[in-house]
Design a protein around this motif. Structure first.
Motif, PDB file in Angstrom:
ATOM      1  N   ARG A 104      44.611 144.081  73.418  1.00 44.13           N
ATOM      2  CA  ARG A 104      43.491 144.803  73.998  1.00 44.13           C
ATOM      3  C   ARG A 104      43.842 145.246  75.424  1.00 44.13           C
ATOM      4  NH1 ARG A 104      42.698 144.559  69.456  1.00 44.13           N
ATOM      5  NH2 ARG A 104      40.918 143.697  68.284  1.00 44.13           N
ATOM      6  N   PRO A 105      43.098 146.200  75.997  1.00 42.67           N
ATOM      7  CA  PRO A 105      43.323 146.574  77.392  1.00 42.67           C
ATOM      8  C   PRO A 105      43.262 145.345  78.295  1.00 42.67           C
ATOM      9  CG  PRO A 105      41.892 148.180  76.348  1.00 42.67           C
ATOM     10  CD  PRO A 105      42.068 147.066  75.351  1.00 42.67           C
ATOM     11  N   GLY A 106      44.226 145.229  79.193  1.00 46.75           N
ATOM     12  CA  GLY A 106      44.321 144.065  80.062  1.00 46.75           C
ATOM     13  C   GLY A 106      45.349 143.062  79.592  1.00 46.75           C
ATOM     14  N   ASP A 107      45.668 143.089  78.292  1.00 45.91           N
ATOM     15  CA  ASP A 107      46.744 142.237  77.796  1.00 45.91           C
ATOM     16  C   ASP A 107      48.073 142.768  78.311  1.00 45.91           C
ATOM     17  OD1 ASP A 107      44.962 140.644  76.418  1.00 45.91           O
ATOM     18  OD2 ASP A 107      45.213 141.710  74.521  1.00 45.91           O
ATOM     19  N   GLU A 108      49.080 141.910  78.303  1.00 48.00           N
ATOM     20  CA  GLU A 108      50.376 142.291  78.857  1.00 48.00           C
ATOM     21  C   GLU A 108      51.514 141.966  77.892  1.00 48.00           C
ATOM     22  OE1 GLU A 108      49.209 141.608  83.572  1.00 48.00           O
ATOM     23  OE2 GLU A 108      50.658 140.275  82.597  1.00 48.00           O
ATOM     24  N   VAL A 109      52.548 142.797  77.956  1.00 46.46           N
ATOM     25  CA  VAL A 109      53.762 142.622  77.168  1.00 46.46           C
ATOM     26  C   VAL A 109      54.941 142.706  78.126  1.00 46.46           C
ATOM     27  CG1 VAL A 109      55.217 143.608  75.352  1.00 46.46           C
ATOM     28  CG2 VAL A 109      52.731 143.641  75.115  1.00 46.46           C
ATOM     29  N   VAL A 110      55.910 141.803  77.973  1.00 51.14           N
ATOM     30  CA  VAL A 110      57.083 141.781  78.848  1.00 51.14           C
ATOM     31  C   VAL A 110      58.318 142.199  78.057  1.00 51.14           C
ATOM     32  CG1 VAL A 110      58.573 140.359  80.305  1.00 51.14           C
ATOM     33  CG2 VAL A 110      56.092 139.976  80.290  1.00 51.14           C
ATOM     34  N   VAL A 111      59.038 143.193  78.567  1.00 50.20           N
ATOM     35  CA  VAL A 111      60.323 143.616  77.997  1.00 50.20           C
ATOM     36  C   VAL A 111      61.360 143.553  79.115  1.00 50.20           C
ATOM     37  CG1 VAL A 111      59.253 145.085  76.247  1.00 50.20           C
ATOM     38  CG2 VAL A 111      59.889 146.071  78.462  1.00 50.20           C
ATOM     39  N   THR A 112      62.647 143.788  78.791  1.00 46.25           N
ATOM     40  CA  THR A 112      63.681 143.687  79.813  1.00 46.25           C
ATOM     41  C   THR A 112      64.606 144.894  79.797  1.00 46.25           C
ATOM     42  OG1 THR A 112      65.655 142.697  78.788  1.00 46.25           O
ATOM     43  CG2 THR A 112      63.749 141.251  79.079  1.00 46.25           C
ATOM     44  N   GLN A 113      65.255 145.119  80.945  1.00 48.03           N
ATOM     45  CA  GLN A 113      66.242 146.183  81.054  1.00 48.03           C
ATOM     46  C   GLN A 113      67.552 145.833  80.358  1.00 48.03           C
ATOM     47  OE1 GLN A 113      66.633 146.779  85.318  1.00 48.03           O
ATOM     48  NE2 GLN A 113      65.167 148.488  85.290  1.00 48.03           N
ATOM     49  N   LEU A 114      67.727 144.573  79.991  1.00 45.09           N
ATOM     50  CA  LEU A 114      68.985 144.152  79.377  1.00 45.09           C
ATOM     51  C   LEU A 114      69.027 144.474  77.893  1.00 45.09           C
ATOM     52  CD1 LEU A 114      71.619 142.596  80.157  1.00 45.09           C
ATOM     53  CD2 LEU A 114      70.479 140.512  79.363  1.00 45.09           C
ATOM     54  N   ASP A 115      67.883 144.744  77.302  1.00 39.74           N
ATOM     55  CA  ASP A 115      67.786 144.838  75.850  1.00 39.74           C
ATOM     56  C   ASP A 115      68.217 146.175  75.267  1.00 39.74           C
ATOM     57  OD1 ASP A 115      66.070 142.597  74.147  1.00 39.74           O
ATOM     58  OD2 ASP A 115      65.788 142.431  76.295  1.00 39.74           O
ATOM     59  N   HIS A 116      68.683 146.112  74.036  1.00 41.42           N
ATOM     60  CA  HIS A 116      68.835 147.284  73.177  1.00 41.42           C
ATOM     61  C   HIS A 116      67.452 147.909  73.040  1.00 41.42           C
ATOM     62  CE1 HIS A 116      69.353 149.563  69.434  1.00 41.42           C
ATOM     63  NE2 HIS A 116      70.647 149.350  69.469  1.00 41.42           N
ATOM     64  N   ASP A 117      67.391 149.229  72.942  1.00 39.56           N
ATOM     65  CA  ASP A 117      66.094 149.906  72.909  1.00 39.56           C
ATOM     66  C   ASP A 117      65.246 149.491  71.715  1.00 39.56           C
ATOM     67  OD1 ASP A 117      64.753 151.777  74.707  1.00 39.56           O
ATOM     68  OD2 ASP A 117      64.562 153.047  72.938  1.00 39.56           O
ATOM     69  N   ALA A 118      65.876 148.952  70.672  1.00 42.88           N
ATOM     70  CA  ALA A 118      65.113 148.505  69.508  1.00 42.88           C
ATOM     71  C   ALA A 118      64.232 147.311  69.826  1.00 42.88           C
ATOM     72  CB  ALA A 118      66.057 148.145  68.356  1.00 42.88           C
ATOM     73  N   HIS A 360      75.950 155.197  75.387  1.00 41.63           N
ATOM     74  CA  HIS A 360      74.951 154.244  75.881  1.00 41.63           C
ATOM     75  C   HIS A 360      74.694 153.106  74.906  1.00 41.63           C
ATOM     76  CE1 HIS A 360      72.172 156.189  73.119  1.00 41.63           C
ATOM     77  NE2 HIS A 360      72.390 157.369  73.706  1.00 41.63           N
ATOM     78  N   SER A 361      75.125 153.239  73.668  1.00 37.01           N
ATOM     79  CA  SER A 361      74.963 152.195  72.653  1.00 37.01           C
ATOM     80  C   SER A 361      73.511 151.728  72.526  1.00 37.01           C
ATOM     81  CB  SER A 361      75.883 151.001  72.946  1.00 37.01           C
ATOM     82  OG  SER A 361      77.239 151.394  72.912  1.00 37.01           O
ATOM     83  N   TYR A 362      72.579 152.616  72.809  1.00 32.04           N
ATOM     84  CA  TYR A 362      71.142 152.344  72.727  1.00 32.04           C
ATOM     85  C   TYR A 362      70.667 151.315  73.752  1.00 32.04           C
ATOM     86  CZ  TYR A 362      70.614 155.334  68.673  1.00 32.04           C
ATOM     87  OH  TYR A 362      70.569 156.427  67.848  1.00 32.04           O
ATOM     88  N   ALA A 363      71.523 150.966  74.698  1.00 28.71           N
ATOM     89  CA  ALA A 363      71.082 150.111  75.804  1.00 28.71           C
ATOM     90  C   ALA A 363      70.518 151.030  76.884  1.00 28.71           C
ATOM     91  CB  ALA A 363      72.245 149.287  76.324  1.00 28.71           C
ATOM     92  N   TRP A 364      69.449 151.697  76.535  1.00 28.49           N
ATOM     93  CA  TRP A 364      68.921 152.799  77.338  1.00 28.49           C
ATOM     94  C   TRP A 364      68.495 152.360  78.729  1.00 28.49           C
ATOM     95  CZ3 TRP A 364      69.604 157.728  76.566  1.00 28.49           C
ATOM     96  CH2 TRP A 364      68.808 158.665  77.228  1.00 28.49           C
TER      97      TRP A 364
END
Length: 403
Positions: A104-118, A360-364
């Motif tokens: 819902r709005p206000g919830d949060e998701v954490v991703v990283t710059q190290l990851d494959h774009d998938a 880039h091997s999808y490591a965008w």
């Protein structure tokens, strides 16, 4: 240890061409037992599951064997937590859709710059549709490392999911995964771990990683093109209800798998796990026991070769290694030759019988964080069938190019 790389190499027909196959991060070659398993599945004959005859029962048996094999490979508690799909990307989109259903709005998701774009884009796209906030953990461009604190500082009481790689597909960086998954669990968030580049180079024990979901691709560990997402606790799948056809199974893990499973590929995956379990000739006992011995032997073999590769690259004037991590990493090097496009470098190496990846091997996120952009770099990745001659040939060729 009784790991004999030349004995291992003899099982891979593709290696007979004399080239140095240093592109395992893009997909490994396949040993003869896997080729035979896939061919035999077709040769004997299969029917779809659910029929009251032998060929149908045979297909059902292959599915069960494949779940058990992958569970052994990653140290999962129960084969019932293994979900198959055509690729890690497809499966991650599948899981993103069902997990985001409650955001819902206000919830949060954490991703990283190290990851494959998938393991980045599916979560961002579904978070945006749900009105949730995306927080991005930054890597250190100087070292290519992802300090755990860069991730844990972003995890709060509104965090619903943390998506993080177990090993970078271009830099090889292995972050402190347990610190990240423990923090996620403290706030009630789920962790979705991309193990595609981790699984081929580690003795994986899911409980030690603390991951709620761990994704792996068989074609990165000598198997066919098949992927799996493994739940750390199969019960976590019971509360998830993905979109599916009305008459398709409503049991778990079957309800996560769209359409008919690729039975021959699954037979190949079983053979690949058996192959990995036998790479150390002294390994005995159950398949899980043999995997523990053989995987550790592979890690020791790859670490020795990686030292040769990394030290050799450091000594080459005119070769720049991007983000050389000081901590744990897989045997993967990402580099460039200033003044030469990555494609041109790969082409010149190919002319000398060396297979390496470029781009880039999808490591965008990573290539932009490193400041090299979508043109990326050149990636050399070692596998259990790589020998010292392969590495020396690469270093010699790069020395000539740099000169």
């Amino acid at each position: 240890m009784a790991f004999d790389v030349e004995k291992v190499r003899a099982q891979y027909p593709a290696l007979a061409d004399g080239r140095a196959w240093l592109d395992g991060a893009a997909g490994t070659q396949v040993p003869q037992p896997v080729i035979d398993a896939v061919a035999d599945a077709y040769r004997v004959g299969m029917s779809n599951v659910g029929g009251p005859y032998e060929s149908s029962r045979r297909a059902g048996g292959i599915v069960a064997e494949a779940r058990a094999a992958v569970a052994d490979l990653v140290g999962a508690p129960d084969p019932a937590g293994v979900v198959f799909g055509p690729s890690m990307t497809a499966l991650t989109y599948r899981f993103a859709a069902v997990l985001a259903d409650g955001w819902r709005p206000g919830d949060e998701v954490v991703v990283t710059q190290l990851d494959h774009d998938a393991n980045v884009r599916p979560w961002i796209q579904h978070a945006q549709r749900a009105g949730a906030t995306v927080r991005v953990a930054e890597l250190d461009p100087a070292t290519g490392e992802l300090p755990a604190q860069h991730v844990t500082d972003l995890i709060g009481e509104r965090t619903k999911l943390v998506a993080v790689t177990a090993a970078s597909n271009v830099l090889g960086t292995i972050p402190d995964l347990r610190a990240i998954t423990d923090r996620a669990r403290q706030v009630g968030a789920l962790s979705y771990v991309d193990g595609v580049q981790h699984c081929p180079h580690a003795h994986v024990q899911l409980a030690e990683l603390g991951a709620d979901f761990y994704a792996t691709s068989a074609y990165k560990w000598a198997g066919p093109h098949l992927a799996a997402v493994v739940a750390g606790d199969p019960w976590s799948l019971e509360n998830l209800h993905p979109d599916k056809l009305k008459p398709s199974p409503d049991t778990s893990p079957d309800r996560f798998e769209l359409g008919t499973n690729p039975f021959a590929a699954m037979a190949g995956a079983v053979a690949a796990v058996e192959h990995l379990a036998g790479l150390d000739s002294d390994a005995d006992g159950s398949r899980a026991d043999r995997l523990a011995v053989s995987r550790r032997a592979v890690v020791a073999h790859e670490e020795a070769l990686a030292r040769t590769l990394f030290e050799g690259l450091a000594e080459l004037d005119g070769v720049v290694r991007y983000g050389a991590p000081q901590g744990p990493c897989t045997p993967t090097a990402f580099f460039g030759l200033p003044g030469m496009e990555p494609r041109a470098v790969a082409e010149r190496l190919a002319e000398r019988g060396l297979n390496v990846s470029h781009g880039h091997s999808y490591a965008w996120e990573a290539v932009h964080a490193l400041g090299i952009g979508p043109e990326g770099g050149v990636r050399a990745s070692l596998s259990h069938y790589t020998n010292e001659s392969d590495v020396r040939r690469l270093l010699e060729a790069l020395a000539d190019l740099a000169a």
